[in-house]
Design a protein around this motif. Structure first.
Motif, PDB file in Angstrom:
ATOM      1  N   CYS A 300       0.767  -0.985   0.134  1.00 51.37           N
ATOM      2  CA  CYS A 300      -0.064  -0.022   0.090  1.00 51.37           C
ATOM      3  C   CYS A 300       1.042   1.402  -0.076  1.00 51.37           C
ATOM      4  O   CYS A 300       1.621   1.525   0.758  1.00 51.37           O
ATOM      5  CB  CYS A 300      -1.110   0.032   1.282  1.00 51.37           C
ATOM      6  N   VAL A 301       0.753   2.001  -0.981  1.00 49.77           N
ATOM      7  CA  VAL A 301       1.535   3.394  -1.149  1.00 49.77           C
ATOM      8  C   VAL A 301       0.534   4.460  -0.889  1.00 49.77           C
ATOM      9  O   VAL A 301      -0.596   4.681  -1.717  1.00 49.77           O
ATOM     10  CB  VAL A 301       2.008   3.444  -2.483  1.00 49.77           C
ATOM     11  N   THR A 339      -2.571   2.108  -4.492  1.00 45.12           N
ATOM     12  CA  THR A 339      -1.894   3.461  -4.270  1.00 45.12           C
ATOM     13  C   THR A 339      -2.976   4.330  -3.882  1.00 45.12           C
ATOM     14  O   THR A 339      -4.145   4.445  -4.664  1.00 45.12           O
ATOM     15  CB  THR A 339      -1.263   3.912  -5.691  1.00 45.12           C
ATOM     16  N   ARG A 341      -3.854   8.495  -3.365  1.00 40.75           N
ATOM     17  CA  ARG A 341      -3.184   9.803  -3.527  1.00 40.75           C
ATOM     18  C   ARG A 341      -4.331  10.878  -2.999  1.00 40.75           C
ATOM     19  O   ARG A 341      -5.589  10.711  -3.428  1.00 40.75           O
ATOM     20  CB  ARG A 341      -2.575  10.180  -4.859  1.00 40.75           C
TER      21      ARG A 341
END
Length: 444
Positions: A300-301, A339, A341
């Motif tokens: 997990c980013v 990801t 953001r």
């Protein structure tokens, strides 16, 4: 085929992989039994007949071991009866196989074109491994080990006495030990490993159910603490107001006004309790998603530097997006990387969640309620949600919420509570006031 694999849980995938492996290995062992017969078998009637008998026994043992493997899985994983009859038949066939193999070696049937001792050891090793597979789930590992060693010693003594060939006797005993240890080390350890996998899977499900039950109990306790005393007071004051109204006392109006005040206060307290369950804190949801995905083996980013600076209403709305998308990643995909953001252009906050677990041509079903509910929730605060397949096999969810968005939970609960209060409490109070006034006029 992709749906067949993706539709399984992680424990079910591991179970299927282990079963296919354990069903396949006995067939390779059967080929190993037949390998010395190509260039090392003496082409005479006696050795050829013994070799044919060994091949027939190897095939029967292979088929029987597959049945034993299935029964062993059922016994170790689901508590089914142990395959004692299958094990007994396999043991008899293993003894018959060993007798034919010793006879073939003692009569020089494997002495053509190579080292007969090595060919004999490999043939017996492969042949008895299927017997070990059929027996490895019948008892404890210690008892099976002791039994294997005892059988190896006894067989070595018998072979040495009958043939007078001590190297052959020693090779037979060592081969039996190796075959037994192979069955225990490879197949018994696999059964033990799979039992742990299913126990952990059941424990995870139990933990989830207990968490839900605990949350329900906590919600029930909170409601009881909030509403229990207030409802008791409302009941007592309503009874007192009825008695006062029956007597024509003007104090009944004051008592019903107090009932109205307590009811409105109860509504506010219930809204506060519900708000605690319906709000989603963005930072907590992001950390929870990171931990859940990491536990599932998904990298997990996260880029969430703006999470702490967003208004409460925006955090609540985007927190629900993180919660729902994390659930969808775990339930509907099999990604390696996810990801998240979070950005802002000064007017709106933008949350993008991507994962590489989308199948080719994946679409968002209109029948699902998760993303549809998110769209409705974001639309209530002026936001939007777009979800679907993106380039490079990614699945992307993009949510936009204005920075001026109100707290949707407060807005909904406040409007619902105030509307309910206007529709219920006010008409009933006015009716009671009219009746109380009429009773007071009659008494006067």
């Amino acid at each position: 085929m992709t749906g067949f694999w993706r539709g399984r849980s992680r424990a079910a995938k591991m179970d299927l992989y282990m079963r296919v492996t354990m069903y396949s290995l006995p067939w390779f062992m059967c080929l190993g039994v037949m390998s010395p017969f190509g260039g090392h078998l003496v082409r005479e009637p006696g050795p050829v007949a013994l070799a044919q008998g060994l091949m027939a026994l190897a095939l029967v043992q292979t088929v029987l071991s597959m049945h034993a493997v299935r029964r062993s899985f059922a016994h170790r994983l689901h508590g089914a009866p142990a395959p004692w009859r299958t094990g007994a038949v396999s043991l008899v066939l293993g003894v018959a196989f060993l007798v034919l193999a010793v006879t073939l070696q003692a009569t020089g049937g494997l002495s053509a074109g190579g080292d007969s001792e090595s060919n004999y050891v490999l043939m017996v090793m492969f042949g008895l491994s299927t017997t070990a597979v059929s027996l490895c789930a019948l008892s404890t590992a210690l008892r099976l080990t002791v039994g294997t060693v005892a059988a190896a010693v006894l067989t070595g003594v018998v072979v040495g006495t009958v043939t007078g060939d001590r190297p052959l006797a020693a090779a037979t005993g060592v081969t039996i030990v190796l075959a037994g240890l192979y069955g225990l080390g490879a197949f018994r350890s696999t059964l033990w490993f799979m039992s742990l996998v299913w126990q952990l899977d059941r424990a995870r499900d139990t933990e989830a159910r207990l968490a839900v039950a605990e949350e329900r109990l906590r919600f029930g306790r909170d409601l009881h603490d909030v509403m229990g005393r207030n409802l008791a007071v409302i009941a007592l004051k309503s009874e007192l107001a009825v008695q006062l109204a029956e007597r024509g006392r003007p104090e009944a109006v004051a008592q019903m006004a107090e009932v109205q005040r307590i009811a409105q206060e109860s509504q506010r307290e219930v809204r506060a309790v519900v708000r605690g369950y319906r709000q989603a804190d963005l930072r907590n949801e992001i950390e929870g998603a990171r931990g859940v995905l990491a536990a599932a083996g998904i990298s997990c980013v996260v880029e969430d530097g703006l999470a702490a600076e967003l208004p409460p209403g925006v955090q609540s709305a985007l927190g629900w997006v993180v919660r729902e998308t994390t659930t969808n990643v775990l339930r509907h995909g099999n990604p390696r990387v996810c990801t998240l953001r979070l950005t802002s252009d000064g007017v709106r906050a933008v949350l993008v969640v991507e994962n590489d677990g989308a199948a080719a041509g994946a679409t968002v079903s209109s029948a699902g309620s998760g993303l549809a509910g998110l769209r409705e929730r974001l639309a209530a605060v002026g936001g939007t949600l777009v979800a679907g397949a993106a380039e490079d096999g990614l699945f992307r969810v993009r949510a936009q919420v204005p920075l001026s968005a109100p707290d949707d939970t407060d807005a909904r609960t406040g409007k619902e509570g105030e509307g309910m209060a206007r529709r219920t409490a006010a008409p009933r109070t006015k009716g009671l006031l009219r009746r109380s006034g009429a009773a007071g006029a009659d008494a006067a």
